[in-house]
Motif scaffolding. Structure first.
Motif, PDB file in Angstrom:
ATOM      1  N   SER A   1      51.209  -9.351  19.388  1.00 48.03           N
ATOM      2  CA  SER A   1      51.025 -10.940  19.006  1.00 48.03           C
ATOM      3  C   SER A   1      51.000 -11.595  20.116  1.00 48.03           C
ATOM      4  O   SER A   1      51.119 -12.863  19.936  1.00 48.03           O
ATOM      5  N   VAL A   2      51.443 -11.238  21.160  1.00 43.27           N
ATOM      6  CA  VAL A   2      51.349 -11.774  22.639  1.00 43.27           C
ATOM      7  C   VAL A   2      50.150 -12.092  23.358  1.00 43.27           C
ATOM      8  O   VAL A   2      49.463 -10.983  23.525  1.00 43.27           O
ATOM      9  N   PRO A   3      49.599 -13.413  23.457  1.00 38.47           N
ATOM     10  CA  PRO A   3      48.438 -13.414  24.311  1.00 38.47           C
ATOM     11  C   PRO A   3      48.333 -12.587  25.671  1.00 38.47           C
ATOM     12  O   PRO A   3      49.477 -12.736  26.159  1.00 38.47           O
ATOM     13  N   MET A   4      47.462 -12.144  25.971  1.00 34.11           N
ATOM     14  CA  MET A   4      47.370 -11.541  27.253  1.00 34.11           C
ATOM     15  C   MET A   4      47.613 -12.340  28.450  1.00 34.11           C
ATOM     16  O   MET A   4      48.453 -11.873  29.413  1.00 34.11           O
ATOM     17  N   GLU A   5      47.389 -13.508  28.444  1.00 29.00           N
ATOM     18  CA  GLU A   5      47.739 -14.657  29.477  1.00 29.00           C
ATOM     19  C   GLU A   5      49.234 -14.839  29.754  1.00 29.00           C
ATOM     20  O   GLU A   5      49.857 -15.099  30.667  1.00 29.00           O
ATOM     21  N   ASP A   6      49.728 -14.919  28.460  1.00 27.97           N
ATOM     22  CA  ASP A   6      51.315 -15.070  28.380  1.00 27.97           C
ATOM     23  C   ASP A   6      52.023 -13.824  28.972  1.00 27.97           C
ATOM     24  O   ASP A   6      53.068 -13.759  29.559  1.00 27.97           O
ATOM     25  N   ILE A   7      51.567 -12.665  28.697  1.00 30.63           N
ATOM     26  CA  ILE A   7      51.835 -11.291  29.030  1.00 30.63           C
ATOM     27  C   ILE A   7      52.087 -11.377  30.778  1.00 30.63           C
ATOM     28  O   ILE A   7      53.123 -10.931  31.222  1.00 30.63           O
ATOM     29  N   ASN A   8      50.895 -11.752  31.364  1.00 31.32           N
ATOM     30  CA  ASN A   8      50.959 -11.902  32.609  1.00 31.32           C
ATOM     31  C   ASN A   8      51.523 -12.973  33.358  1.00 31.32           C
ATOM     32  O   ASN A   8      51.876 -13.118  34.615  1.00 31.32           O
ATOM     33  N   ALA A   9      52.018 -13.914  32.549  1.00 29.06           N
ATOM     34  CA  ALA A   9      52.347 -15.297  32.860  1.00 29.06           C
ATOM     35  C   ALA A   9      54.073 -15.254  33.237  1.00 29.06           C
ATOM     36  O   ALA A   9      54.675 -15.678  33.971  1.00 29.06           O
ATOM     37  N   TYR A  10      54.647 -14.064  32.493  1.00 20.97           N
ATOM     38  CA  TYR A  10      56.126 -14.107  32.542  1.00 20.97           C
ATOM     39  C   TYR A  10      56.622 -12.836  32.999  1.00 20.97           C
ATOM     40  O   TYR A  10      56.335 -11.855  32.369  1.00 20.97           O
ATOM     41  N   PRO A  11      56.788 -12.644  34.381  1.00 19.19           N
ATOM     42  CA  PRO A  11      57.165 -11.162  34.935  1.00 19.19           C
ATOM     43  C   PRO A  11      57.893 -10.361  34.132  1.00 19.19           C
ATOM     44  O   PRO A  11      57.726  -9.176  33.965  1.00 19.19           O
ATOM     45  N   LYS A  12      59.161 -10.719  33.634  1.00 16.99           N
ATOM     46  CA  LYS A  12      60.001  -9.883  32.825  1.00 16.99           C
ATOM     47  C   LYS A  12      59.438  -9.369  31.743  1.00 16.99           C
ATOM     48  O   LYS A  12      59.557  -8.182  31.218  1.00 16.99           O
ATOM     49  N   LEU A  13      58.418 -10.188  30.834  1.00 19.55           N
ATOM     50  CA  LEU A  13      57.925  -9.909  29.865  1.00 19.55           C
ATOM     51  C   LEU A  13      56.942  -8.749  30.089  1.00 19.55           C
ATOM     52  O   LEU A  13      56.754  -7.760  29.146  1.00 19.55           O
ATOM     53  N   SER A  14      56.119  -9.132  31.136  1.00 19.05           N
ATOM     54  CA  SER A  14      55.136  -8.143  31.534  1.00 19.05           C
ATOM     55  C   SER A  14      55.820  -6.685  31.717  1.00 19.05           C
ATOM     56  O   SER A  14      55.173  -5.581  31.380  1.00 19.05           O
ATOM     57  N   LYS A  15      56.432  -6.698  32.684  1.00 23.17           N
ATOM     58  CA  LYS A  15      57.359  -5.566  33.049  1.00 23.17           C
ATOM     59  C   LYS A  15      57.815  -4.625  32.073  1.00 23.17           C
ATOM     60  O   LYS A  15      57.557  -3.369  31.537  1.00 23.17           O
ATOM     61  N   ALA A  16      58.460  -5.270  30.917  1.00 18.85           N
ATOM     62  CA  ALA A  16      58.904  -4.778  29.629  1.00 18.85           C
ATOM     63  C   ALA A  16      57.859  -4.103  28.769  1.00 18.85           C
ATOM     64  O   ALA A  16      57.839  -3.087  28.111  1.00 18.85           O
ATOM     65  N   TYR A  17      56.788  -4.946  28.450  1.00 13.36           N
ATOM     66  CA  TYR A  17      55.484  -4.442  28.201  1.00 13.36           C
ATOM     67  C   TYR A  17      54.924  -3.410  28.682  1.00 13.36           C
ATOM     68  O   TYR A  17      54.636  -2.325  27.619  1.00 13.36           O
ATOM     69  N   TYR A  18      54.621  -3.260  29.779  1.00 14.98           N
ATOM     70  CA  TYR A  18      53.911  -2.257  30.475  1.00 14.98           C
ATOM     71  C   TYR A  18      54.777  -1.091  30.485  1.00 14.98           C
ATOM     72  O   TYR A  18      54.386   0.170  30.447  1.00 14.98           O
ATOM     73  N   SER A  19      56.006  -1.321  30.578  1.00 17.40           N
ATOM     74  CA  SER A  19      57.036   0.164  30.615  1.00 17.40           C
ATOM     75  C   SER A  19      56.991   0.596  29.295  1.00 17.40           C
ATOM     76  O   SER A  19      56.950   1.612  28.810  1.00 17.40           O
TER      77      SER A  19
END
Length: 1165
Positions: A972-990
């Motif tokens: 549900s999270v747009p790709m640009e938002d995933i990459n915009a927030y470092p903590k979110l992106s690390k949690a997502y890719y993990s």
């Protein structure tokens, strides 16, 4: 590009840089973001280089020229290997010609960008052709023209030195150092000479137009500048430079305006500073610091640096100009003073150079030259601080005029301290000078150098220390009476810390006299303070008359300074045998007695008035500073000195330890320790520790609303609990027992302050650490279960509430408090026994509250974040603490609870409309909780304490539901938002990496569109600049391709699903192959290790994809490059087996590294 397209580019540039609206071809307005994206497209391909050149040649817009120049710099850097050597030279000559023809008319920002471009080309092409290495000579064409062109030439040289000194992104450190070293050897001395010559011309212009250059233009006529070998070497250099400089001299011999002269001086000084601060051997320290390391100038610079004229030039230029030129000249002097010792052939030469420095400094000090300017003053303080760092005291004392210099430096320090309001940020440099001087005294014989230098230093140091104490005490009243016009130096934490770090060495040089100074100031103030406190009684300070309040504020401020000083000096006690001063511990005791008595007095007033009679907050912080230093120096031997240690059962000690205890006499350290506490006269170490801890406990009780005091008090308690000896000492204190038994809001109101929520975690973490330490429960008189009782009672009461009551506002603070407390407790559980105890207390009665809270409070960030952070810590299997018995279902039960919380929160979150993408608080409102819930699930999925196959076997949907909700949340999270927030992106890719590692059946069963959406994000994540993210994505690819290779052709449901996805997206493997190899060959070096891991499995899973990429890469190269590339590929694939065992992987990884190194030198994009 035509005129119409050029007009469009100019309009976009105006929109980007000035905000002037523009429209597209359809008449629709273009936003600033759209304008930026369209202009950035000029950097995407080398095909846009002609368009950028067209803009430079035909546009009148300065902003358009800037965009074109920046785009050219980026394109040429990225696509450098795509150009032939003649093309590179043509581009260089074009930019230089453009600068020569248009430079004086361009704005500074355009000129800077163009100069950066030509210097970047020079750096990248340094070894291509001699033309690139002759840029410094080509600059003479600018120097032969107008004064404006001379300034332009100096700017080019400044940028050239910077460009060759600073690594370029995308180039290896080896490539950078190779170019940098060559520039150092070929051009740097010439550039430095040019800067000095410019300064000499500017300095002597009023005397004679070209007189100062006579020696360079007519070397044969210069017979009195040097002598012997130095003279001959210098003549050789100047002869080589004379033809280069002659035309330059003639060009600036014409009159220049004062503004132009100032600019030329600033540029020439900047050039000298850059040359001297060049990274000569690749060891420069962090550029963020002001500390200068040793300048490793080459031996070829010796004639120039040892020439008296060079030093005199800088001193004269400093004396005759204003900032920023004068401060730059001082910076150059600092760098020259930092040149390595071996640059001078003999000690006599080095001594002569030092004498010139000392004489120049003496002259400045005696005449106060330029020191009225803040910039000059600051740099001069740096020079004084640096002088002793590069020269030994034995050298200084042998210098003529050392005694006078010492006296002038002391006078300057005294004057600076007295004018503290103008020198707060510079005082620590002066203190550094005196600290280094006194630290070197033991290594210099008294008879060395000037007679009586040690006695003189002792005298000056005492003067400096006395002035410092008086100055800081006087600053209190000055600040108070200024009504806010003056800044309080106590409020500048950074400067205060710097000063306190440097004081101990100075004060302990003449410790007895300095301590007596402090006591002479402290005792009268303490007496006055006690009298005022007695008059106030239990009334708050605010109830006193105004004059009493002012007097009390002044006394408390002065006591604050003295307490900081005492804390610093006591903390400077060294237990090294080389630095143990006879009787220093008794002086420490005298000072410590005053600080502890002050703490007791303040504490008594605080408790007697029930918190109404509070002292100044800074005084409380000063006491905490003292406690911290006292703890570090005198609270590490408690277990060796305490008689209680011998009461432990003898079978707990080894035979060797028992023998050592019986046979060994008290060590010298133990004797010093004993004498200190005996002289202190306040009891043994246990009593003193109890005074400190009692004060800390009352801070927590009576300063609930002061975040600084509460935080520093808890940090001190945490540090004491973390020490081996001090933690044992704490367990014997009544105050600590009280803390452990009454850790509730009723006794410590700071726990009830919402802003102190973080401190609750620290508080309970510290107490838990003490409780669970050896013999902790016995010493504190309560068990772990009893310690948890207040928290468990609160959870039990909350768990009995109906959903409506639980969602009421009255429950907000108790819920946050409970979860914060439990998180702190859980963080201190480091073994299986302790963790199991907590789990058994919470399950099954209290854990069901967690999903209820997640369901009811999902929209309240403070509550849900507290819950998720606790659960993340609770699920984290650090030190293998989550390790239940083989027959225990607790691991499964823990995951069930985790799944229920994630599902409850996730479903509520998905049902709530997301905030607008432009909402500045979108992360706090939505993504913070989402990322934490992913981290919770990651901890549970990767904890290795659950057999996840059980859930499907027994039709338990806990795992399936958790994965399903988590996938819905991340999708549900747009790709640009995933990459915009470092903590979110690390949690997502993990999370994605864990899915592909351990739950492939679930992820392969997804719909193809969803699977490919995930793979698209993985593809983007591979190219992330964050190494951890690219590593997660590379591992994800490796898990997928390894499974595909190992199970290809097998009749398995997950394999059928994966084949279905690949059939729907046939280019999946080929696109991943191309991306990984492009990153390896052309990407930044920090990603190389991550991207190499999946390459072997990817090549084995799809050999056609690798063959396709190989053919494509060969087709983009020139014929000679194709031959070299084929050889490199042949070496890469040699001796590589079709297996994924670790040995084969390691061998292939080594070959990939060699392949990258071999091909990066010739490959073109």
């Amino acid at each position: 590009m035509d005129a119409q397209q050029l007009a469009q580019v100019e309009a976009l540039c105006e929109t980007l840089y000035t905000g002037v609206p523009s429209t597209n071809a359809d008449g629709e307005p273009i936003t600033l973001q759209e304008a930026q994206q369209r202009l950035l497209s000029l950097r995407t391909s080398a095909e846009y280089i002609p368009q950028c050149q067209y803009i430079l040649d035909n546009s009148s817009s300065q902003y358009a020229r800037l965009v074109a120049t920046n785009s050219l710099t980026e394109l040429i850097t990225v696509h450098w290997n795509s150009f032939t050597i003649p093309q590179r030279i043509d581009i260089r000559n074009y930019v230089l010609g453009y600068l020569a023809n248009n430079g004086p008319q361009l704005q500074d920002y355009v000129v800077t960008s163009l100069i950066k471009l030509v210097c970047r080309i020079t750096k990248l092409g340094w070894f291509d052709d001699n033309v690139h290495r002759e840029l410094a000579d080509d600059v003479t064409k600018f120097l032969q023209a107008t004064v404006d062109h001379c300034i332009l030439g100096l700017k080019i040289l400044n940028q050239l030195v910077d460009e060759l000194n600073i690594p370029t992104l995308g180039r290896t450190l080896t490539q950078h150092r190779k170019t940098s070293v060559s520039f150092r050897d070929v051009c740097l001395l010439k550039v430095f000479q040019l800067g000095l010559t410019t300064l000499k011309q500017l300095q002597t212009r009023a005397i004679s137009t070209c007189q100062c250059y006579q020696i360079l233009l007519d070397p044969a006529g210069s017979t009195d500048l040097h002598s012997n070998d130095t003279h001959a070497m210098y003549l050789t250099i100047t002869f080589l430079l004379s033809s280069f400089l002659r035309s330059f001299i003639q060009s600036i011999a014409t009159a220049a305006e004062p503004r132009q002269e100032a600019t030329m001086g600033e540029q020439a000084l900047g050039l000298c500073v850059r040359c001297l601060s060049f990274d000569f051997i690749g060891t420069n320290p962090d550029e963020s610091t002001e500390d200068v390391g040793t300048i490793q100038a080459p031996t070829s610079w010796r004639p120039l640096l040892s020439d008296p004229a060079t030093t005199e030039l800088m001193f004269e230029f400093y004396a005759n100009t204003e900032p920023p030129r004068s401060s730059k000249a001082m910076e150059a002097i600092i760098l020259m003073a930092s040149v390595r010792r071996s640059i001078f052939p003999t000690d006599k030469d080095r001594g002569a150079f030092l004498a010139r420095l000392i004489n120049g400094i003496r002259e400045m000090l005696s005449q106060q030259t330029g020191l009225q300017h803040q910039d000059n003053y600051h740099q001069f303080c740096r020079l004084l601080g640096r002088l002793k760092a590069n020269y030994q005291l034995s050298e200084l004392v042998k210098t003529d005029g050392y005694m006078e210099w010492l006296e002038l430096a002391a006078s300057f320090t005294v004057q600076s301290i007295r004018n503290w309001q103008y020198s707060t940020n510079s005082i620590h440099y002066l203190l550094s000078l005196w600290g280094r001087l006194v630290a070197a005294v033991p290594y210099v014989r008294p008879e060395t150098g000037a007679q009586g230098h040690v006695q003189s230093l002792e005298k000056q140091v005492l003067t400096v220390v006395e002035t410092y104490i008086d100055g800081m005490l006087g600053s209190v009243e000055a600040v108070l009476r200024s009504d806010g016009a003056l800044e309080n130096p106590l409020d500048d934490d950074g400067s205060l810390r710097e000063q306190m770090d440097r004081l101990p060495v100075i004060c302990r040089f003449q410790y007895a006299q300095v301590a007596q100074m402090i006591l002479n100031k402290f005792d009268p103030l303490m007496s006055q303070y006690q009298d005022l406190i007695q008059r106030l009684g239990s009334n708050p300070t605010s109830s006193a008359p105004t004059d009493v309040q002012q007097t009390l504020a002044i006394i408390e401020g002065q006591l604050t300074w003295l307490t900081f000083i005492i804390g610093s000096v006591v903390g400077g006690h060294s237990w090294s045998s080389a630095h143990l001063g006879e009787g220093d511990e008794t002086i420490d005791a005298s000072l410590s007695r005053r600080a502890l008595q002050l703490a007791q007095g303040i504490d008594y007033r605080l408790t007697a008035s029930s918190g109404q009679g509070r002292a100044d907050p800074m005084l409380e912080q000063a006491l905490l500073f003292y406690f911290q230093n006292f703890r570090r120096v005198y609270m590490f031997m408690w277990d060796q000195m305490s008689g209680s240690s011998s009461s432990a059962s003898s079978d707990s000690l080894s035979v060797g330890m028992i023998v050592a205890k019986l046979d060994s006499a008290p060590s010298s350290k133990q004797k010093i320790y004993q004498r200190m506490f005996e002289h202190l006269g306040m009891g043994d170490h246990t009593v003193v520790a109890n005074i400190i801890v009692t004060k800390m406990g009352n801070n927590l009780k009576y300063w609930p609303d002061d975040n600084d005091i509460t935080g520093k008090t808890l940090d001190l308690l945490h540090d004491m609990a973390g020490g081996y000896s001090s933690s044992k000492l704490l367990l014997n204190l009544e105050t600590v027992r009280f803390l452990a038994m009454h850790h509730t809001e009723d006794h410590f109101p700071f726990l009830a302050i919402p802003s102190n929520a973080r401190h609750r975690t620290t508080f309970h973490s510290t107490l838990t650490r003490l409780l669970l330490s050896p013999n902790g429960e016995d010493k504190l008189g309560l068990t772990f279960e009893q310690f948890l009782e207040p928290i468990v009672n609160t959870i039990g009461q909350l768990g009995l509430l109906s959903p409506n009551d639980l969602r009421s506002e009255n429950c907000r603070r108790p819920l946050i408090g409970v979860f914060r407390d439990l998180r702190g407790i859980t963080a201190s559980l480091h073994n299986r026994k302790a963790y199991s105890s907590l789990f058994e207390i919470l399950h099954p009665t209290h854990l069901p509250l967690l999903p209820k809270v997640a369901d009811l409070w999902y929209d309240q960030t403070d509550v849900i974040i507290s819950l998720l952070r606790f659960l993340q810590e609770f699920c984290h299997n650090k030190a293998n603490r989550v390790n239940f018995d083989q027959s225990s279902p607790n691991g499964i039960l823990l995951f069930r609870c985790t799944s229920e919380v994630v599902c409850a929160y996730g479903r509520r979150l998905l049902a709530t409309p997301p905030p607008s993408s432009t909402d500045p608080e979108i992360y706090k409102k939505r993504y913070k909780g989402l990322s934490l819930s992913l981290l919770v699930l990651n901890s549970a999925l990767g904890g290795n304490y659950v057999c996840f196959g059980v859930f499907e076997l027994y039709n338990d949907r806990a795992l399936e539901s958790a994965l399903d909700v988590a996938l819905q949340m991340v999708l549900s999270v747009p790709m640009e938002d995933i990459n915009a927030y470092p903590k979110l992106s690390k949690a997502y890719y993990s999370f994605v990496e864990i899915l592909f590692r351990s739950h492939r059946k679930t992820v392969f069963a997804l719909d193809t569109s969803i699977f490919m959406q995930i793979m698209t994000t993985v593809h983007d994540g591979l190219q992330s600049s964050d190494p951890s993210i690219s590593s997660f994505c590379a591992n994800t690819v490796d898990h997928m391709t390894t499974y595909y290779f190992n199970n290809s052709g097998k009749d398995k449901v997950p394999m059928h699903n994966l084949n279905k996805h690949i059939a729907a997206q046939p280019n999946l493997f080929s696109s991943l192959t191309a991306t990984l190899f492009n990153l390896l060959l052309f990407g930044p070096p920090q990603n190389h290790w991550a991207v190499m891991r999946p390459m072997l499995s990817l090549m084995l899973a799809s050999e056609s994809s690798f063959a396709q990429y190989k053919d494509h890469l060969l087709s983009t190269q020139s014929p000679e490059n194709q031959v070299a590339l084929n050889e490199a590929l042949t070496k890469l694939l040699a001796d590589v087996n079709r297996s994924l065992d670790s040995a084969n992987r390691d061998r292939f990884t080594q070959k990939l590294t060699a392949f990258r190194v071999a091909t990066r030198g010739f490959l073109t994009l």
